[in-house]
Write an enzyme that holds these catalytic residues in place. Structure first.
Site, PDB file in Angstrom:
ATOM      1  N   VAL A 206       0.831  -1.206   0.000  1.00 25.19           N
ATOM      2  CA  VAL A 206       0.000   0.000   0.000  1.00 25.19           C
ATOM      3  C   VAL A 206       0.864   1.255   0.000  1.00 25.19           C
ATOM      4  O   VAL A 206       0.571   2.224  -0.716  1.00 25.19           O
ATOM      5  CB  VAL A 206      -0.949  -0.010   1.221  1.00 25.19           C
ATOM      6  N   ASP A 207       1.935   1.260   0.796  1.00 25.19           N
ATOM      7  CA  ASP A 207       2.794   2.437   0.894  1.00 25.19           C
ATOM      8  C   ASP A 207       3.400   2.820  -0.448  1.00 25.19           C
ATOM      9  O   ASP A 207       3.378   3.984  -0.856  1.00 25.19           O
ATOM     10  CB  ASP A 207       3.924   2.169   1.896  1.00 25.19           C
ATOM     11  N   ASP A 208       3.993   1.854  -1.134  1.00 27.10           N
ATOM     12  CA  ASP A 208       4.629   2.162  -2.421  1.00 27.10           C
ATOM     13  C   ASP A 208       3.598   2.511  -3.479  1.00 27.10           C
ATOM     14  O   ASP A 208       3.887   3.290  -4.391  1.00 27.10           O
ATOM     15  CB  ASP A 208       5.495   0.980  -2.873  1.00 27.10           C
TER      16      ASP A 208
END
Length: 631
Positions: free
Chosen positions: A375-377
């Site tokens: 999710v972060d990337d």
């Protein structure tokens, strides 16, 4: 002040432009200390692969990190030193053949190890590595039967309930433990002298953690589950063995590594050897070559990275440069974004198990990651690409798939995980694996939830309270600490989580007068250092409450001041002092520049992102200028 802000922004922009690679990415090191360096030496020696120059370079890197008392540390303010890391360094240096036990610095390392209880007190993963290479005994009974890999997701235990990193680490270990595999090369050093007594080396004294009542109950339930599987025992055993091998081989990335991670690849190689693979098998040689490609230079020394951070670095830097005023048509930004578009995922992965209705569209962390998005990337890449969506409508499909993938990852509790939804099994604490809540789970966290909210609020049409944002905010409110902070899982630590939560809540329309936001602002102001900066110790992660570092760092200061900028209508004294610190201390060279800003597993593995000293100060300065100087 205004002039200093712009001058520092210009310096950072110039440095980032200068460091961009030809393919548009930024390959700043993902520095996790010396553990991976030691593992690489051991792997090359066990496989009898001759690479004298690499081994010598890694030996020098490891020795450069040794402290005066003979130990190695995970972070600068770690008291005394770290036993497990010192054992790994000592073993790697001995295995290289270039250092002897009689060498003065090796004697100091041995003395430190024995003073801390010897091998018996090492962390679990260190013990696993030592066991596989013949320095420690396997337990009489491995904690999880091999046939457990056949249990369906509907059973109380399933490997697909584990975090993705935990899964690809545990599966090779499952096979190795089942076979009680050990391998030693002709030049394997002996670590017998790191046991304090002869009795400690007996099977009665090792792996005592597997003999608790809780574990016996867990193992009994697993055995019962395995017995429910239909088939003759020999057939089930063969099927489990083949399923385990297939699991590993089906998740090889183009460079031959397992999910582009060093640790799982290291254990996979030994697992394949245990099934009869030759040391010279093409699969093993390609995996080793892939690990070698993860090498980088840190302070003039060769370092083997746990993985690469190309996508993470590039997405954050492209976004930061655009926040600083570079248009999306700038050549640096265009090149970076073209790289990011080339790394969007089109393959299904394990995330499909708990997210069956989603389609690929996320991004992963590393350069060669093709099936393990997070999710972060994904949100970081989408932020970077947002500016060109208006000028390049042909990229709209990439954008829509990325946003849809992000939203699909929301957990049922309202928060967001890192890699896979609903990967927080309640039974995981029954596994006698220290740090299991870090390596084996992937729960909702304040940092992921906050940053996802920030993206959805500022870059999509979800600014108004809707089902997704409301559930996420409710999760944040429920998980705020008593002192007003939030715990950040992937960074250090309460500063990271609080910055993420505050910027996220503001992006979806919450007032700075909200009690939770006011409480968090008060906490940030309270812990500001006299020099205007902020600094948090890695001990926060270990102690599970905020622990001040005692000095300021650029990254921690940038997170804190950026959170205050997001929640303030005008510059406050705390903001002004924070900005002054960022402009004044930007070019200082001391240990704080190398202090870990990320963590992967408390008291085991921390991360120094070499890009952060440029990214986050630039973001904070840009947001200060855009909000207060240009108003």
């Amino acid at each position: 002040m205004n002039q200093h802000v712009q001058l520092e922004m210009n310096r950072l922009i110039h440095r980032l432009k200068q460091d961009q690679s030809a393919d548009g990415s930024w390959n700043y090191p993902f520095d996790t200390g010396i553990t991976a360096d030691a593992y690489m030496i051991i792997l090359l020696k066990v496989l009898e692969i001759e690479d004298a120059s690499l081994i010598e370079a890694l030996v020098k890197r490891i020795e450069s990190r040794q402290t005066e008392n003979g130990s190695w540390r995970l972070f600068h303010d770690e008291k005394d030193g770290n036993l497990s890391v010192t054992i790994e360094a000592y073993y790697g240096l001995l295995y290289s053949g270039l250092r002897k036990k009689q060498d003065p610095h090796m004697r100091k390392a041995k003395q430190f190890i024995l003073s801390k209880g010897g091998i018996k007190q090492a962390k679990m993963l260190t013990k696993m590595m030592l066991t596989i290479t013949g320095q420690y005994k396997w337990p009489l009974l491995f904690p999880i039967p091999l046939e457990a890999i056949l249990l369906p997701p509907t059973f109380f235990f399933s490997i697909y309930d584990l975090s993705v990193y935990g899964r690809v680490t545990m599966v090779p270990l499952l096979l190795l433990g089942h076979k009680r595999f050990q391998i030693m090369s002709p030049n394997t050093p002996s670590l017998k002298d790191l046991y304090q007594t002869r009795e400690e080396r007996s099977e009665e004294h090792v792996w005592k953690e597997y003999r608790t009542d809780e574990y016996r109950s867990f193992f009994s339930k697993l055995q019962t589950g395995v017995k429910t599987l239909i088939g003759y025992p020999d057939y089930l055993h063969s099927l489990a063995l083949e399923t385990t091998k297939r699991f590993m081989l089906d998740r090889l990335e183009p460079d031959g590594t397992l999910y582009n991670y060093l640790g799982p690849t290291f254990f996979m190689i030994f697992a394949l050897l245990s099934t009869g693979y030759s040391k010279k098998d093409p699969v093993i040689l390609k995996a080793v070559s892939g690990l070698k490609e993860m090498s980088c230079s840190v302070d003039g020394h060769t370092h083997i990275q746990l993985t690469t951070a190309h996508v993470w670095n590039t997405s954050l830097i492209s976004y930061a440069l655009q926040e600083a005023g570079l248009p999306s048509k700038d050549e640096t930004v265009k090149s970076a974004n073209q790289y990011l578009l080339s790394r969007q995922h089109y393959m299904y992965g394990d995330w499909l198990i708990h997210n069956p209705d989603a389609v690929p569209g996320g991004w992963g962390f590393s350069d060669l990651n093709t099936m393990n998005p997070d999710v972060d990337d994904t949100t970081a890449s989408l932020r970077a690409l947002a500016g060109q969506m208006q000028t390049r409508p042909d990229n709209l499909d990439s954008w829509q798939r990325g946003v849809a993938f992000t939203i699909s990852m929301q957990n049922d509790d309202g928060g967001f995980p890192a890699f896979e939804r609903e990967s927080d099994p309640k039974w995981v604490h029954l596994i006698p694996f220290e740090g299991s809540n870090y390596i084996l789970t992937d729960p909702s966290t304040a940092d992921l939830t906050g940053r996802t909210l920030e993206f959805l609020g500022n870059y999509t049409n979800l600014k108004k309270p809707g089902k997704v944002s409301k559930k996420a905010v409710d999760w944040l409110l429920k998980n705020q600490e008593q002192d007003g902070s939030w715990y950040g899982r992937w960074g250090i630590c309460y500063l990271y989580g609080t910055w993420s939560a505050l910027t996220g809540m503001k992006a979806v329309g919450h007032s700075s007068e909200h009690p939770a936001i006011k409480k968090a602002i008060s906490w940030l102001n309270k812990i500001q250092n006299k020099d205007g900066g902020w600094g948090e110790s890695c001990y926060s992660d270990i102690k599970q409450h905020y622990m001040p570092l005692g000095t300021s760092t650029l990254t921690h200061t940038a997170w804190a001041v950026d959170a205050l900028i997001a929640t303030s209508d005008k510059p406050t004294p705390e903001i002004e002092k924070g900005i002054a610190y960022l402009t004044r201390g930007a070019q200082k060279e001391d240990w704080t520049n190398d202090y870990p800003a990320g963590q992967l597993m408390a008291s085991v593995l921390y991360t120094h992102y070499h890009s952060y000293r440029y990214i986050y100060p630039l973001l904070a300065l840009s947001h200060y200028r855009n909000k207060f100087m240009d108003a």
